[in-house]
Each structure stands twice: as structure tokens, then as C-alpha cells.
Design a protein around this motif. Structure first.
Motif, short mmCIF file in Angstrom:
data_model
loop_
_atom_site.label_atom_id
_atom_site.label_comp_id
_atom_site.label_asym_id
_atom_site.label_seq_id
_atom_site.Cartn_x
_atom_site.Cartn_y
_atom_site.Cartn_z
N GLY A 77 39.39 25.83 27.07
CA GLY A 77 38.88 25.02 25.97
C GLY A 77 38.68 25.74 24.66
O GLY A 77 37.90 25.29 23.83
N VAL A 78 39.42 26.82 24.40
CA VAL A 78 39.20 27.56 23.15
C VAL A 78 39.54 26.71 21.93
O VAL A 78 38.87 26.80 20.89
CB VAL A 78 40.00 28.88 23.14
CG1 VAL A 78 41.50 28.63 23.06
CG2 VAL A 78 39.54 29.78 22.00
N VAL A 79 40.56 25.85 22.03
CA VAL A 79 40.92 25.01 20.88
C VAL A 79 39.80 24.01 20.57
O VAL A 79 39.47 23.76 19.41
CB VAL A 79 42.25 24.29 21.14
CG1 VAL A 79 42.53 23.22 20.08
CG2 VAL A 79 43.39 25.31 21.16
N ASP A 80 39.18 23.47 21.62
CA ASP A 80 38.05 22.56 21.43
C ASP A 80 36.89 23.28 20.75
O ASP A 80 36.25 22.73 19.84
CB ASP A 80 37.60 22.01 22.78
CG ASP A 80 38.74 21.40 23.58
OD1 ASP A 80 38.84 20.16 23.61
OD2 ASP A 80 39.51 22.17 24.17
N ARG A 81 36.61 24.50 21.20
CA ARG A 81 35.51 25.27 20.61
C ARG A 81 35.78 25.57 19.14
O ARG A 81 34.87 25.49 18.30
CB ARG A 81 35.31 26.58 21.38
CG ARG A 81 34.80 26.39 22.82
CD ARG A 81 33.31 26.03 22.81
NE ARG A 81 32.54 27.02 22.08
CZ ARG A 81 32.11 28.17 22.61
NH1 ARG A 81 32.39 28.45 23.88
NH2 ARG A 81 31.41 29.02 21.89
#
Length: 422
Positions: A77-81
Motif C-alpha cells: 500500500g505504499v501508493v495509498d500512503r
């Protein structure tokens, strides 16, 4: 533009080398990077699984775009973060990254939307998986459901091998497995650039998964690759885009998880046309090392177009030459191996025309270059055809002095034989 590139492998070195050519780029930062990437970027010691650290670094450095190389932070979920922090990022959300993070998710999506792939059973217990193996018979394919760095797949030639793979997946705390019918044919990789609704072709390649010559030995993350892949004719590429890639992109959008990023379709080309083997949600490695050197267009401009939903009408252009890469790995890989051995001669190899040595698992120790992984270097060369690219790549490999390393000596054998016959 300030760009932050996440990752430390050969794929990321290839991305860094392409991004560095862009006139839009003002500064390239890599986290954590490697000695090869350091030629193009300022490397900072932030690990790809440190999501807090990545968001902090991107914020402190006021980057305009984050480019995510490996799959693990995407699935995490790095893109979400980053989006929550107001930072633009190239790569799928965690929901869209399920296309790689869960093989069962992808197989069920294919079943629902009529996307051609192998028959399968999702198995939540060893008993269920063993029953599935027995029903399919040998040969049969057994896959761990989650991420496995390209090594979670067993193509079992006997039932005993399949049962052993099942036991390995469900050992300890267990997991889930997907058991599939064996698909006969020739494998190839098709890459698409996706902006949520539009998918455009971003090259094709074939890689060699087995560790040793003659496609023998255990599966690896990839021991070499070449691009383009002769088996993927323009007609087959169009068919795969229309029957596999674009329906997947539309299905994800309709399900509220639009896919943005590189979509890597592993295909099996058989008598009935292309069928999906599996998806990856990032560029391939070592495929990036042969596709990107052939790309004529500005990679950074393409990535921005994807992030901003502007891919409609875009058609990336490629050089006519063939690119071929030979992976040099530490002896013992993909099993146990030792790190720290010295590598010499990389500069001599790169002095050859059309050759680039991408760093996949290295570290610098003063003036010495040391092996720091299983797959360590990807030696890439261009040629007028596959035979010439193969000859150029191995001429460069032979200039690298690394007794503790090994490589296959037959990368590109199918394409090279075809070009010699032609």
C-alpha cells in the motif's frame, strides 16, 4: 521534476538509466539504490518496506513523483500512503496490486470476465490442494497464493513433486495455494502501461526462469531475457491486449480499484492463442533490462501521462534492434549462497559498444565492487538481431572476472537460432 525511485535491483537500475535521459528531470533520488543506480541518482538509505520512511523522505525532499520499482511495497500500500500525503506516485494501489499479490484473486477475476487462462482450483488446505492435484493429474502447476519473488511456482512433472510443493506451501502456519492445469506452449511476456482505463503496449520479451542451460534446474527470478520476443507476432500482441489485458483493466476499474502502473502479463502461447499465466503489477526483472534500452520515448513523460490519465492515443516507440541480457548470479542461487565476493572487469564490459551492465545485487566497498545478492549483474547488449545481441552480450560477460559467479550460456537460444535461419 524531482523524482524518487524506490528499489535496489536490476529493474530499478534500468528505470534509473531511462529516467535520467528525460529533459523533464531535475533531480533523481533512489531509495535505497545500488552502486549502478548511484551513477544516475542520489541514493538514500531508506528500505522499500519502510513505508513511513518513504513518505517522510518524499515529503522532506518535496518530490514531484515517486516511481515504485518492486512489488512488495505496492502490495503493502505504499501508493495509498503517498496519496494520503498528497504525493503523486506511479504504481497501483494496494487494491489494484492484488493482481500480483493474490494469484487466487486474479484467477477468479479471469473466470468472472471470461479472460483466457488455465483451469484452476483455489485451495485453503493441504488436503484440498492434494485433491486438486490428483484431479488434474501430472503434469500440474502448484502456486503459492501470495508474493514469492518469482519463485513460488512449481511445474510438477509427477504427482510426487506436486504433493511436495503443496506440503511446502502449507508447512508451518500454512497459506493458500492455486492448483492449475498444465498449459503447453511457449511463454512470453507482454508489458502494458496503464492509466486506470487505457492500456498501451510497452514492449514484449522472453525470459529464462530455469537456473541452468537447457532450461534445467530450479526456477529462479530470471536468468536472462531478450526483446522483442519473436513468438509474439503483432497479431498475437493485439489479441492478447484485446482478450486479456484490456478486459482486466476495465474489470478493475468497474470494481472500484482502477489500475495505474506497469501491468506485466505472463502469457502462454499455444495452439488456441495466448492465455494468461499470471500478472505482475510492476516491470519485470530482467525484462526491464531489455525492454527499456529499446525505448525511444521519454520514460518520465510516459509515466506522468499514466498517473494523470492521459494515455489515450499514446503509442510508445521502440528501436528496431534486439536487446539481450545475461544474468550473472552467485554460485548456489537460487538456493543458499554467500555474499561478499569481489567482481572485476565491469568497466571493460561496459566499454563495448551497445553494452550496459545493470547492477542487481551489488555493493561498493571502497574501490571494490562486491556481490550482495543472488542475482548480481545483468549484462545487456544490443544487436541487429538476436544472434548478434547474444554474441555481443556474451563477449561482454567474458570480460567480467568473478570466479564465485555463474551464468547460463544459452540465453536467447530460440530467437538466435531463428535469426540465424532467417
Amino acid at each position: 521534476m524531482k523524482v524518487l525511485l524506490l528499489g535496489s535491483g536490476g529493474r530499478e537500475h534500468a528505470l534509473a538509466a531511462s529516467l535520467a535521459k528525460s529533459p523533464l528531470l531535475t533531480r533523481l533520488i533512489a531509495a535505497p539504490g545500488n552502486p549502478g543506480i548511484a551513477r544516475h541518482a542520489e541514493c538514500m538509505p531508506v528500505a522499500v518496506d519502510d513505508l513511513d520512511g518513504i513518505v517522510r523522505l518524499a515529503t522532506e525532499q518535496a518530490v514531484d513523483l515517486v516511481v515504485v520499482g518492486p512489488e512488495a511495497p505496492l502490495v503493502a500500500g505504499v501508493v495509498d500512503r503517498l496519496a494520503e500525503a498528497g504525493i503523486k506516485a506511479f504504481g497501483p494501489s494496494a487494491a489494484a496490486a492484488r493482481l500480483e499479490g493474490s494469484k487466487a484473486f486474479t484467477k477468479e477475476l479471469c473466470e468472472k470476465h471470461g479472460i483466457p487462462t488455465a483451469a484452476f482450483r483455489r485451495c485453503r488446505s493441504a488436503e484440498d490442494a492434494r485433491a486438486a492435484v490428483k484431479s488434474f493429474g501430472a503434469p500440474v502447476v502448484v502456486k503459492a497464493d501470495g508474493l514469492a519473488a518469482g519463485k513460488g511456482v512449481t511445474v510438477a512433472e509427477t504427482l510426487e513433486q506436486a504433493y511436495a510443493a503443496v506440503d511446502a506451501i502449507f508447512a508451518g502456519d500454512g497459506g493458500e495455494a492455486v492448483v492449475e492445469e498444465f498449459m503447453a506452449g511457449e511463454e512470453a511476456s507482454l508489458f502494458a502501461l496503464v492509466d486506470g482505463r487505457t492500456a498501451v503496449i510497452l514492449g514484449d520479451a522472453q525470459d529464462h526462469k530455469r537456473a541452468f542451460d537447457g532450461d534445467k534446474g530450479p526456477n529462479t527470478g530470471g536468468m536472462g531475457a531478450y526483446s522483442p520476443a519473436p513468438v509474439l507476432s503483432p497479431a498475437l500482441i493485439d489479441e492478447a491486449m484485446e482478450s486479456i489485458v484490456r478486459p482486466t483493466v476495465m474489470a478493475m476499474a468497474e470494481d472500484g480499484a482502477p489500475f495505474i502502473g506497469f501491468l506485466y502479463a505472463g502469457l502462454m502461447i499455444g495452439p488456441d492463442g495466448p492465455r494468461l499465466v499470471e500478472y505482475n503489477v510492476r516491470f519485470g526483472d530482467p525484462e526491464a533490462e531489455v525492454v527499456l534500452p529499446r525505448l525511444k520515448d521519454d520514460l518520465l513523460e510516459l509515466l506522468l501521462a499514466a498517473v494523470e490519465g492521459r494515455l489515450k492515443g499514446v503509442q510508445p516507440k521502440f528501436r528496431r534492434e534486439t536487446a539481450l541480457t545475461v544474468v550473472m548470479a552467485t554460485r548456489g542461487y537460487p538456493g543458499a549462497y554467500r555474499t561478499g565476493s569481489e567482481i572485476r572487469g565491469v568497466e571493460k564490459a561496459e566499454a563495448r559498444s551497445g553494452v550496459t551492465v545493470f547492477h542487481a545485487g551489488t555493493k561498493q566497498d571502497g574501490d571494490r565492487l562486491l556481490a550482495n545478492g543472488g542475482r548480481v549483474l545483468a549484462v545487456t547488449a544490443l544487436g541487429a538481431d538476436a544472434s548478434e545481441a547474444q554474441m555481443n552480450a556474451y563477449s561482454a560477460v567474458d570480460l567480467i572476472k568473478w570466479p564465485e559467479g555463474f551464468c547460463r550460456r544459452d540465453i536467447g537460444w530460440r530467437a538466435a537460432a531463428a535469426s540465424e535461419e532467417g
